[in-house]
Structure formats: C-alpha cells, structure tokens
Design an enzyme around this catalytic site. Sequence first.
Site, PDB file in Angstrom:
ATOM      1  N   LYS A  22       0.824  -1.216   0.000  1.00  0.00           N
ATOM      2  CA  LYS A  22       0.000   0.000   0.000  1.00  0.00           C
ATOM      3  C   LYS A  22       0.856   1.263   0.000  1.00  0.00           C
ATOM      4  O   LYS A  22       0.643   2.182  -0.791  1.00  0.00           O
ATOM      5  CB  LYS A  22      -0.916  -0.004   1.217  1.00  0.00           C
ATOM      6  CG  LYS A  22      -1.608   1.327   1.498  1.00  0.00           C
ATOM      7  CD  LYS A  22      -2.361   1.290   2.807  1.00  0.00           C
ATOM      8  CE  LYS A  22      -2.995   2.641   3.135  1.00  0.00           C
ATOM      9  NZ  LYS A  22      -2.001   3.643   3.565  1.00  0.00           N
ATOM     10  N   ASN A  23       1.837   1.331   0.894  1.00  0.00           N
ATOM     11  CA  ASN A  23       2.618   2.561   1.026  1.00  0.00           C
ATOM     12  C   ASN A  23       3.513   2.814  -0.175  1.00  0.00           C
ATOM     13  O   ASN A  23       3.842   3.965  -0.471  1.00  0.00           O
ATOM     14  CB  ASN A  23       3.444   2.521   2.315  1.00  0.00           C
ATOM     15  CG  ASN A  23       2.571   2.621   3.559  1.00  0.00           C
ATOM     16  OD1 ASN A  23       1.442   3.100   3.498  1.00  0.00           O
ATOM     17  ND2 ASN A  23       3.078   2.145   4.684  1.00  0.00           N
ATOM     18  N   ARG A  97      -4.921  10.409   2.711  1.00  0.00           N
ATOM     19  CA  ARG A  97      -3.628  11.045   2.953  1.00  0.00           C
ATOM     20  C   ARG A  97      -2.714  10.968   1.728  1.00  0.00           C
ATOM     21  O   ARG A  97      -1.816  11.774   1.569  1.00  0.00           O
ATOM     22  CB  ARG A  97      -2.944  10.396   4.156  1.00  0.00           C
ATOM     23  CG  ARG A  97      -3.680  10.666   5.466  1.00  0.00           C
ATOM     24  CD  ARG A  97      -2.883  10.222   6.666  1.00  0.00           C
ATOM     25  NE  ARG A  97      -3.629  10.460   7.895  1.00  0.00           N
ATOM     26  CZ  ARG A  97      -3.638  11.598   8.556  1.00  0.00           C
ATOM     27  NH1 ARG A  97      -2.935  12.613   8.125  1.00  0.00           N
ATOM     28  NH2 ARG A  97      -4.340  11.734   9.663  1.00  0.00           N
ATOM     29  N   ASP A 121      -6.474   8.284   8.390  1.00  0.00           N
ATOM     30  CA  ASP A 121      -6.614   7.714   9.727  1.00  0.00           C
ATOM     31  C   ASP A 121      -6.775   8.761  10.812  1.00  0.00           C
ATOM     32  O   ASP A 121      -6.248   9.870  10.712  1.00  0.00           O
ATOM     33  CB  ASP A 121      -5.360   6.886  10.079  1.00  0.00           C
ATOM     34  CG  ASP A 121      -5.210   5.677   9.200  1.00  0.00           C
ATOM     35  OD1 ASP A 121      -6.240   5.143   8.787  1.00  0.00           O
ATOM     36  OD2 ASP A 121      -4.066   5.279   8.941  1.00  0.00           O
ATOM     37  N   ASP A 319       3.747   1.044  11.662  1.00  0.00           N
ATOM     38  CA  ASP A 319       2.501   0.420  11.230  1.00  0.00           C
ATOM     39  C   ASP A 319       2.301  -0.982  11.797  1.00  0.00           C
ATOM     40  O   ASP A 319       1.199  -1.527  11.700  1.00  0.00           O
ATOM     41  CB  ASP A 319       2.438   0.361   9.705  1.00  0.00           C
ATOM     42  CG  ASP A 319       2.121   1.715   9.082  1.00  0.00           C
ATOM     43  OD1 ASP A 319       1.675   2.613   9.824  1.00  0.00           O
ATOM     44  OD2 ASP A 319       2.303   1.880   7.866  1.00  0.00           O
ATOM     45  N   MET A 341       5.583   7.960  17.210  1.00  0.00           N
ATOM     46  CA  MET A 341       5.274   8.886  16.135  1.00  0.00           C
ATOM     47  C   MET A 341       3.874   9.490  16.205  1.00  0.00           C
ATOM     48  O   MET A 341       3.675  10.653  15.858  1.00  0.00           O
ATOM     49  CB  MET A 341       5.461   8.189  14.782  1.00  0.00           C
ATOM     50  CG  MET A 341       6.916   7.875  14.465  1.00  0.00           C
ATOM     51  SD  MET A 341       7.136   7.146  12.833  1.00  0.00           S
ATOM     52  CE  MET A 341       6.583   8.488  11.774  1.00  0.00           C
TER      53      MET A 341
END
Length: 435
Positions: A22-23, A97, A121, A319, A341
């Site tokens: 995904k990223n 995002r 999110d 994540d 984070m």
Amino acid sequence: MSAFEVIGGKRLRGSITPQGAKNEALQIISAVLLTAEKVTINNVPDILDVTRLIELLQLLNVKVERLSKNTYTFQADDVNPDYFGTSDFRDKSSKMRGSVMVAGPMLARFKKAYIPRPGGDKIGRRRLDTHIIGFEKLGAKFEYDEKLNEFVLKAPELKGTYMLLDEPSVTGTANIVMAAVMAKGTTTIYHAACEPYLQQLCKMLNSMGARIKGVGSNLLEIEGVEKLHGTEHTMLPDMIEVGSFIGLAAMTQSEITIKNAGIKHLGIIPDKFQQLGIKMDFRGDDIHIPQQDLYEVQRYFDGSTVSFSDHPWPGLTPDLLSIILVTAIHAKGSVLIHQKMFESRLFFVDKLIDMGAQIILCDPHRAVVLGLERKQQLRGVVMSSPDIRAGVSLLFTALSARGKSIIQNIEQIHRGYQDIEDRLRGLGADIKTLH
C-alpha cells in the site's frame, strides 16, 4: 455502514499471499505524472486508498487502463493542472492522505501544485513541514489559504540544492525526490528516508531516466534531467500484511504459510516476532508459521522486560506496533509498546481491555501488555475500527477470542487490506460482512 461479524476461537490453516504494498503504491502511482509516456504498474493492491488515488488521476485527465485486477497502465499526456484548484479536488483529497504525494510530480512537471489538508486515519497529527520546506529549498514559493485550508505552491524553475531534512519522513522524502528529478542541477538530500518503498520509487524513477545515487542510504544525490520516459514497474509484497499474518497465526494457534513474502525486504520484522517467541521457517520466499499452543516473550540479556518501539528504517515500522501489541496479549511474559510517532494510535486498547486483555495504557504513546499465557480466553464484543492498522488488529483479536464480535466502520480496514474477509475465509475463518 458495513460491519464484520466474527465468530472467534477457531484455529486456521492454509496459505495466504500478501497484497502489493500500500505505502509503495501511493508513491509509485503519483510518479506517473512525471512523464507523458505510458507507465505500466504490476501488483497494485485493490484497496480503497489506492482506488481513490487512481480516480483522482483520472479526474486530472490521466488515461488509465486496467489490464487485470492488479495491473494498470497510466498515461499522463493530457493533464489538466487547473483541476487542483477546484472544490471537487479539495473534497476528494480530504478523504485520503495519499493525495499529498501528487504535489512533487506536479511541481516538477507543471510548476504548480496544491496541498490540501490530507484525510485518512484518526491517529493524530501528520505534519507537512518536511514536504513544504523541501519544496521551498528547491525554489518553490507557497501561500496558505486559510479559507480553503490548503497550500498553493508555485515554481517557475526548480533548482538543485543541498538539504538536511528535519526528520526522515518517507512521504516527505518521496515527494522531494519526485520534485528534484527534473530540477536544474544537483540536489543532495541528507537524513533521507531509506525504506524499501522509497528504494522502489527511486528504482522506478531511474528506469524512467532519472539519475539518483545513494539509493538505500540516508544520503541521496539527484542530478536533474529535462524529461522522463515510460517504464514498467512491479510493487513489493506489503510488509505490513506479512507481519500481520505472522501475528494472526500465533494469536489463533494456527499453522499458516505466507506465500511470496518478499523476505529480503522485510528487514527486522521477522526478528521482532521471533522476539515474542513465535517460531517460523523460511522456505524460499515463503514463511511458514507452525502451530504453537503458547509462545513466550524473550527477555533482554540482563533480564529486563522487552520493549517494542518504532524507528525509521531499518528500525521497526510504526505500522506494525498495533499488531505486535495484540499478539502479545496471548503470550507468556510482558512487553512495553512505545509508539513514538502518533499520539492517538494506542487509544484502541480500551476495546481490547473490554475483551479481557490485560493492558495498562501509561500515556498516549506507551502501553504495557501483560500476557495472558492462554490461562483465560478473550471474549467477543462490539467495537469500531478507528484506523487501518488498529482495525485489522481488532479483527485478528476477534478471531482469537471466544464467541461473536462485531467490528464496525470496516471501511477503514478496506482502505488498506485487499479482500481481507475472503482471504481469511480461505484459511477457515468464520467472518461475514453485515450491511
């Protein structure tokens, strides 16, 4: 709004293949804007965040052809940059995002970009400073429109320069790299992110004619070129899914094989799950997790309690901390989870406590998990998914619990996990979607 109904307490068995990353997808798909030629991308995950980004490109007049479920071609030879100034763009980009990732390519090729407040999110603040400051150092000027809540960036000419990033932001580094590949002169980025997904982006850009050195390190040197051409690129397996499935196998006392896991790109992820006491075998590019009735958390050599915290690559990705937290619930031993984070990412533990987990939430960033050692079972409850990673963590916890659980707001899960209910049913999970 849809929900999952899960009947937990069943052992799973079989093989599962991770989706495309995904990223990586959000960066790679944005990069097609850098050329007028055709770009083919393989192993694209069929998830909501990616679908929304592709729809956004289509609204920009990018020609998109879906060759198969996970393969697309893109051709950005007739882009309409003015669409970025519309209310429709602001409305659609506020729901994801990933929309921020198109700013670098648009600035490089069309000399203008818009960055609205990103959506996604509910895990706390994600600042855009690294992106904006990087663009400024390349010569862009920006204005902030308070009424529209967006940044407008303009750059008649981007010029290469030296920059030291204030943080190794993955999306920030990717955006700056995409802007710099067509800047005049040489750009040096120090304290750059070096995640595999950023390496993949640089690999793709170099195949398009970019000149990027230092890939895989935190010091990138980019010699600007006038034009990029088309290419074909295949995405990595999603490392977050791989880690998630390792945790799922342990939590549900199941035997699962993760096929085509991209082991050489996983870094320390397998080591961290082994630190929880989870056994696994590596068979070629597959990971086999045998059935374990109990797994015991390893201690440090001095006997102190193990802690898991997020770090920039090659450290542990943030994540996966939600998955590690729920996996530790059933373990023998205790762990400290330190999420540095994002200040709201641990707030889903109240739902786990309702299920019978022994967790102490110390503050917004830290939680202590006291392993149940299988001496008592979790119970099914009704809960809601607050974000992608917490959502799938709650889903996997429900599969390890006794009785029925209802998980609401599953759109959050679908944003990051492709056909997750069907793939879990393939392992024997009792899960259905309620509409």
